[in-house]
Motif scaffolding. Structure first.
Motif, short mmCIF file in Angstrom:
data_model
loop_
_atom_site.label_atom_id
_atom_site.label_comp_id
_atom_site.label_asym_id
_atom_site.label_seq_id
_atom_site.Cartn_x
_atom_site.Cartn_y
_atom_site.Cartn_z
N TRP A 59 0.83 -1.20 0.00
CA TRP A 59 0.00 0.00 0.00
C TRP A 59 0.87 1.25 0.00
O TRP A 59 2.04 1.21 0.38
CB TRP A 59 -0.91 0.01 1.23
N PRO A 60 0.30 2.38 -0.43
CA PRO A 60 1.06 3.65 -0.36
C PRO A 60 1.48 3.94 1.08
O PRO A 60 0.69 3.80 2.02
CB PRO A 60 0.08 4.69 -0.88
N GLN A 61 2.73 4.33 1.23
CA GLN A 61 3.27 4.61 2.56
C GLN A 61 3.13 6.10 2.85
O GLN A 61 3.66 6.95 2.11
CB GLN A 61 4.75 4.21 2.62
N VAL A 62 2.36 6.44 3.85
CA VAL A 62 2.07 7.83 4.20
C VAL A 62 2.90 8.22 5.42
O VAL A 62 2.85 7.54 6.45
CB VAL A 62 0.57 8.03 4.49
N ASP A 63 3.66 9.33 5.28
CA ASP A 63 4.49 9.82 6.37
C ASP A 63 4.07 11.23 6.72
O ASP A 63 3.86 12.07 5.83
CB ASP A 63 5.97 9.81 5.97
N LEU A 64 3.92 11.48 8.00
CA LEU A 64 3.61 12.82 8.50
C LEU A 64 4.77 13.30 9.36
O LEU A 64 5.38 12.53 10.10
CB LEU A 64 2.34 12.79 9.35
N GLY A 65 5.07 14.58 9.23
CA GLY A 65 6.13 15.18 10.02
C GLY A 65 5.88 16.66 10.22
O GLY A 65 4.91 17.22 9.70
N SER A 66 6.73 17.32 10.97
CA SER A 66 6.60 18.77 11.18
C SER A 66 7.99 19.35 11.35
O SER A 66 8.94 18.63 11.70
CB SER A 66 5.72 19.05 12.41
N HIS A 67 8.09 20.65 11.10
CA HIS A 67 9.37 21.33 11.30
C HIS A 67 9.11 22.74 11.83
O HIS A 67 8.05 23.32 11.58
CB HIS A 67 10.18 21.39 9.99
N SER A 68 10.07 23.26 12.54
CA SER A 68 9.95 24.60 13.11
C SER A 68 10.40 25.64 12.09
O SER A 68 10.88 25.31 11.00
CB SER A 68 10.80 24.71 14.38
N LYS A 69 10.26 26.90 12.46
CA LYS A 69 10.72 27.97 11.59
C LYS A 69 12.25 27.89 11.48
O LYS A 69 12.95 27.85 12.48
CB LYS A 69 10.31 29.33 12.19
N PRO A 70 12.78 27.85 10.28
CA PRO A 70 14.23 27.65 10.11
C PRO A 70 15.03 28.90 10.47
O PRO A 70 14.54 30.01 10.36
CB PRO A 70 14.35 27.30 8.64
N ILE A 71 16.25 28.69 10.90
CA ILE A 71 17.23 29.75 11.15
C ILE A 71 18.43 29.47 10.26
O ILE A 71 18.97 28.37 10.26
CB ILE A 71 17.65 29.80 12.62
N LYS A 72 18.85 30.43 9.49
CA LYS A 72 19.93 30.27 8.53
C LYS A 72 21.14 31.08 8.96
O LYS A 72 21.02 32.12 9.61
CB LYS A 72 19.47 30.70 7.13
N TRP A 73 22.31 30.63 8.60
CA TRP A 73 23.53 31.38 8.85
C TRP A 73 24.53 31.07 7.74
O TRP A 73 24.41 30.10 7.01
CB TRP A 73 24.11 31.04 10.22
N GLY A 74 25.49 31.91 7.64
CA GLY A 74 26.50 31.77 6.60
C GLY A 74 27.32 33.04 6.50
O GLY A 74 27.56 33.74 7.49
N ASP A 75 27.74 33.39 5.25
CA ASP A 75 28.56 34.58 5.05
C ASP A 75 27.81 35.85 5.43
O ASP A 75 28.41 36.83 5.87
CB ASP A 75 29.01 34.67 3.59
N ALA A 76 26.51 35.83 5.25
CA ALA A 76 25.72 37.02 5.58
C ALA A 76 25.40 37.11 7.05
O ALA A 76 24.72 38.03 7.49
CB ALA A 76 24.43 37.04 4.76
N GLY A 77 25.89 36.13 7.81
CA GLY A 77 25.60 36.15 9.25
C GLY A 77 24.32 35.37 9.56
O GLY A 77 23.60 34.92 8.65
N GLU A 78 24.03 35.28 10.79
CA GLU A 78 22.84 34.51 11.18
C GLU A 78 21.61 35.41 11.09
O GLU A 78 21.58 36.53 11.53
CB GLU A 78 23.02 34.03 12.64
N TYR A 79 20.57 34.82 10.50
CA TYR A 79 19.32 35.55 10.38
C TYR A 79 18.17 34.55 10.30
O TYR A 79 18.38 33.37 10.01
CB TYR A 79 19.32 36.45 9.13
#
Length: 481
Positions: free
Chosen positions: A122-142
């Motif tokens: 049968w089709p395999q159904v997956d549920l998940g969730s994620h929080s608001k992402p935080i990115k960082w790099g050369d431009a600094g964390e934002y």
């Protein structure tokens, strides 16, 4: 040396009886009369003639008794009655056997394994969730402007080289092996129950025979005690008789101990419910057809279990091989999170191919391991089939030889009965035998009777072992095979 009035101390005999006895000695026939154990002279003579015929014609005692293919009709319970008694006890043991319940639990687990494998179709159904992402790099964390959300993914296998189908087939073969394991345990429990019933009956009969031997020794001791009270010179004979009495008591106690052990073993299997255990000296158990039983060996539950395990291992090897090939899936996904611009994300669908291109040889090694386990199971099954075949052959030989020896012991008991009666008469009435001769004759007669019972019931146990070797004991008890 001898006084005619001595016979009145134990037997009601006078000069007339002694005259008959002397005439019998001259004619070669000893009247087999002893206190408490009358015997038919005609029956004794008939048995002696039969024994002589067997020696002259060179036939076995079993064939002489009409038991070359089946045991002669005896006065004991019929085979149908015995099977009903055995089946009742076996069913009681089935209901309380931990081994059978364990095998049944294993079968239920294998059924759930099949359902687990079938669910992969049968089709395999997956549920998940994620929080608001935080990115960082050369431009600094934002912080990213995208939001938290819930992810939904639906994946369906389009082509997997038969991996799921072979997994299901492998699990089904494992379930068949588990089903055969239940039948194997039932056969084992049935054999233990019937074996212990026969053993208990044998030991109880030996206890009865031993008790009669004890009674006879007590009779001789009491008789000699009366004689010694008058004639002190015969006190050594009383000592000999007391020693034989102690030996008889020891033999009886040993038989009672073995009977108790057999009863404990039987109660462990069937519980405290009342059971009918036949106590007759002979049963009407027919010798089975060995060729028919050998033909059933391949259908033995343990053989079927081994074959199912081999097939399961071979299918599992194919599953391992298929899992190493490219897998094509259809994927549908959706998330409730907004992107960095605040837009809702649409549904997405795609074809996804996955392939474990390199695993360091672990997949190939796993496949070989499964195949070798299957080969080991195959060889074990072949060895088990060979063991069962020769178990039937050995049990058939043991049944025939034991029953033949029982017939010989029966005839020997008739002869030893005549000897002990003759020795007793010659000792007590004529003074031509010593007490030691009488005691040896009594002991020999007891040993012959015990030998007859032991060999006869050993033969019955060997018959049951033949049915157990063919895996048809339960069916035979139920009358279906």
């Amino acid at each position: 040396m001898f006084e005619f009035n001595q016979c009145s101390r134990s037997l009601d005999c006078g000069p007339k009886h002694v005259l008959v006895f002397l005439i019998g000695l001259i004619g070669g026939v000893v009247p087999p009369v002893i206190a408490g154990e009358p015997q038919s002279t005609t029956a004794v003579s008939k048995a002696s003639v039969q024994l002589g015929d067997a020696r002259d014609l060179g036939v076995s005692a079993l064939a002489l008794a009409g038991a070359s293919g089946a045991l002669s009709k005896q006065a004991g319970p019929s085979e149908m009655e015995l099977r009903a008694i055995f089946l009742k006890a076996v069913r009681a043991a089935d209901g309380r056997s931990p081994d059978i319940r364990m095998a049944q639990a294993g079968f239920q687990a294998s059924q759930s394994d099949i359902e687990e494998a079938e669910g992969q179709r049968w089709p395999q159904v997956d549920l998940g969730s994620h929080s608001k992402p935080i990115k960082w790099g050369d431009a600094g964390e934002y912080e990213d402007n995208s939001t938290a959300g819930v992810d939904l993914s639906i994946s369906t296998s389009l082509y997997d080289w038969g991996r799921v189908a072979k997994t299901i087939d492998s699990r089904k073969q494992s379930a068949e092996a588990a089903r055969s394991a239940i039948a194997t345990e039932r056969e084992g429990v049935a054999y233990q129950v019937v074996f212990n019933i026969i053993e208990l009956s044998k030991q109880r009969i030996i206890v009865d025979v031993s008790q009669r031997f004890v009674d006879r020794m007590e009779e001789l001791v009491g008789m000699l005690a009366g004689i010694v009270a008058v004639d002190k010179g015969r006190e050594s004979e009383l000592t000999q008789a007391k020693a034989r009495l102690l030996q008889a008591l020891s033999a009886r106690d040993s038989a009672q101990t073995r009977a108790g052990e057999a009863e404990i073993n039987l109660r462990k299997l069937v519980g405290d419910r009342p059971l009918l255990v036949p106590r007759t000296h002979e049963w009407n158990l027919r010798l089975p057809n060995m060729d028919a039983l050998l033909a059933k060996v391949d259908d033995h539950p343990s053989i079927q279990q081994g074959r199912a395990q081999v097939q399961s291992a071979e299918l599992q090897a194919e599953v391992v091989r298929a899992s190493s090939l490219p897998q094509l899936n259809w994927v549908v996904s959706k998330t409730t999170a907004d992107d960095s611009l605040g837009r809702k994300q649409p549904w997405q669908t795609s074809l996804a191919m996955t392939w474990g291109a390199f695993r360091g040889g672990s997949v190939r090694a796993a496949e070989r391991a499964v195949l070798q386990r299957g080969e080991a199971a195959r060889q074990q099954t072949e060895q088990q089939r060979l063991d069962l075949e020769y178990q039937i052959r050995t049990a058939e030989h043991e049944a025939r030889t034991s029953l033949e020896r029982a017939e010989l012991y029966r005839n020997l008991s008739v002869e030893s009965e005549r000897i002990r009666l003759a020795f007793y008469q010659q000792w007590y009435h004529l003074g031509k035998r010593t007490l030691l001769d009488v005691l040896i004759a009594e002991n020999d007669h007891y040993s012959n009777r015990v030998g007859e019972v032991s060999n006869r019931f050993d033969g019955y146990q060997a018959i049951i072992r033949q049915y157990a070797g063919a895996g048809s004991l339960v069916g035979w008890l139920a009358g279906s095979s």
